[in-house]
Design a protein around this motif. Structure first.
Motif, mmCIF file in Angstrom:
data_model
loop_
_atom_site.group_PDB
_atom_site.id
_atom_site.type_symbol
_atom_site.label_atom_id
_atom_site.label_comp_id
_atom_site.label_asym_id
_atom_site.label_seq_id
_atom_site.Cartn_x
_atom_site.Cartn_y
_atom_site.Cartn_z
ATOM 1 N N LYS A 31 0.844 -1.179 0.000
ATOM 2 C CA LYS A 31 0.000 0.000 0.000
ATOM 3 C C LYS A 31 0.888 1.240 0.000
ATOM 4 O O LYS A 31 1.864 1.328 0.735
ATOM 5 N N VAL A 32 0.537 2.196 -0.818
ATOM 6 C CA VAL A 32 1.307 3.421 -0.947
ATOM 7 C C VAL A 32 0.459 4.581 -0.451
ATOM 8 O O VAL A 32 -0.649 4.788 -0.931
ATOM 9 N N PRO A 33 0.979 5.348 0.532
ATOM 10 C CA PRO A 33 0.212 6.475 1.040
ATOM 11 C C PRO A 33 0.078 7.575 -0.009
ATOM 12 O O PRO A 33 0.918 7.716 -0.886
ATOM 13 N N ALA A 37 4.473 12.264 0.009
ATOM 14 C CA ALA A 37 5.364 11.124 0.228
ATOM 15 C C ALA A 37 5.057 9.954 -0.700
ATOM 16 O O ALA A 37 5.824 9.007 -0.752
ATOM 17 N N ALA A 38 3.963 10.033 -1.447
ATOM 18 C CA ALA A 38 3.544 8.904 -2.285
ATOM 19 C C ALA A 38 4.615 8.453 -3.276
ATOM 20 O O ALA A 38 4.882 7.255 -3.365
ATOM 21 N N HIS A 40 7.862 8.695 -3.136
ATOM 22 C CA HIS A 40 8.951 8.055 -2.391
ATOM 23 C C HIS A 40 8.535 6.663 -1.927
ATOM 24 O O HIS A 40 9.298 5.706 -2.072
ATOM 25 N N HIS A 41 7.333 6.552 -1.382
ATOM 26 C CA HIS A 41 6.854 5.254 -0.905
ATOM 27 C C HIS A 41 6.654 4.272 -2.056
ATOM 28 O O HIS A 41 6.909 3.078 -1.904
ATOM 29 N N ALA A 44 10.046 3.036 -2.929
ATOM 30 C CA ALA A 44 10.522 2.133 -1.872
ATOM 31 C C ALA A 44 9.859 0.766 -1.999
ATOM 32 O O ALA A 44 10.509 -0.270 -1.824
ATOM 33 N N ALA A 45 8.586 0.752 -2.342
ATOM 34 C CA ALA A 45 7.866 -0.513 -2.509
ATOM 35 C C ALA A 45 8.426 -1.298 -3.694
ATOM 36 O O ALA A 45 8.596 -2.522 -3.624
ATOM 37 N N GLN A 48 11.727 -2.790 -2.758
ATOM 38 C CA GLN A 48 11.534 -4.003 -1.952
ATOM 39 C C GLN A 48 11.197 -5.194 -2.839
ATOM 40 O O GLN A 48 11.688 -6.305 -2.614
#
Length: 151
Positions: A31-33, A37-38, A40-41, A44-45, A48
């Motif tokens: 899940k991405v906020p 910050a979306a 960046h998240h 990052a996802a 991963q």
């Protein structure tokens, strides 16, 4: 002696990556906020997912080398593909995670490596380990293709 040290370091890195990624399932998208910050998240996802692919390919490489040692020579080409894919994905996860300057080049290399590795693994899809690696590689390639890179 040098080979043994490299093997131990490689296994340690693979174990650490596995521990860090323990709760991450390749079957579900993280899940991405929303908001500032979306992006960046989201990156990052994807980093991963790429790191998880590296771990899976490292594991599959080990599986293939054991099969080759047992006389199953058909696993040799797949072992080489898995090892290269694992290394490319490991590097790509770091570059993606930091939004590196060569992001588009690394993304393209990761897509190509994952697709080539999945093709090799699918040739031996009767083996569950090979089938899983092929699936994880395809998912990683698709995640990289969807990556939005800002100029």
């Amino acid at each position: 002696m040098m080979v043994r040290r490299e093997l131990i370091l490689g296994l340690g890195a693979t174990s650490m990556a596995g521990a860090l990624l323990g709760g991450f399932s390749t079957a579900q998208e993280p899940k991405v906020p929303a908001g500032d910050a979306a992006p960046h998240h989201a990156m990052a996802a994807i980093a991963q997912k790429i790191a998880a692919c590296s771990v899976e390919c490292s594991s599959c490489y080990s599986h293939c080398t054991m099969n080759v040692a047992a006389g199953k020579k058909e696993h040799a080409a797949c072992a080489a593909a898995c090892l290269d894919c694992a290394d490319i994905c490991a590097m790509a996860s770091r570059v993606v995670g930091r939004h590196g300057a060569f992001l588009s080049i690394v993304r393209d290399a990761c897509v190509q490596a994952c697709l080539a590795c999945s093709i090799e693994c699918e040739k031996l899809a009767a083996d569950p380990m090979m089938k899983k690696c092929a699936s994880v590689c395809r998912e990683c390639a698709e995640a990289c293709k969807r990556m939005h890179i800002q100029a």
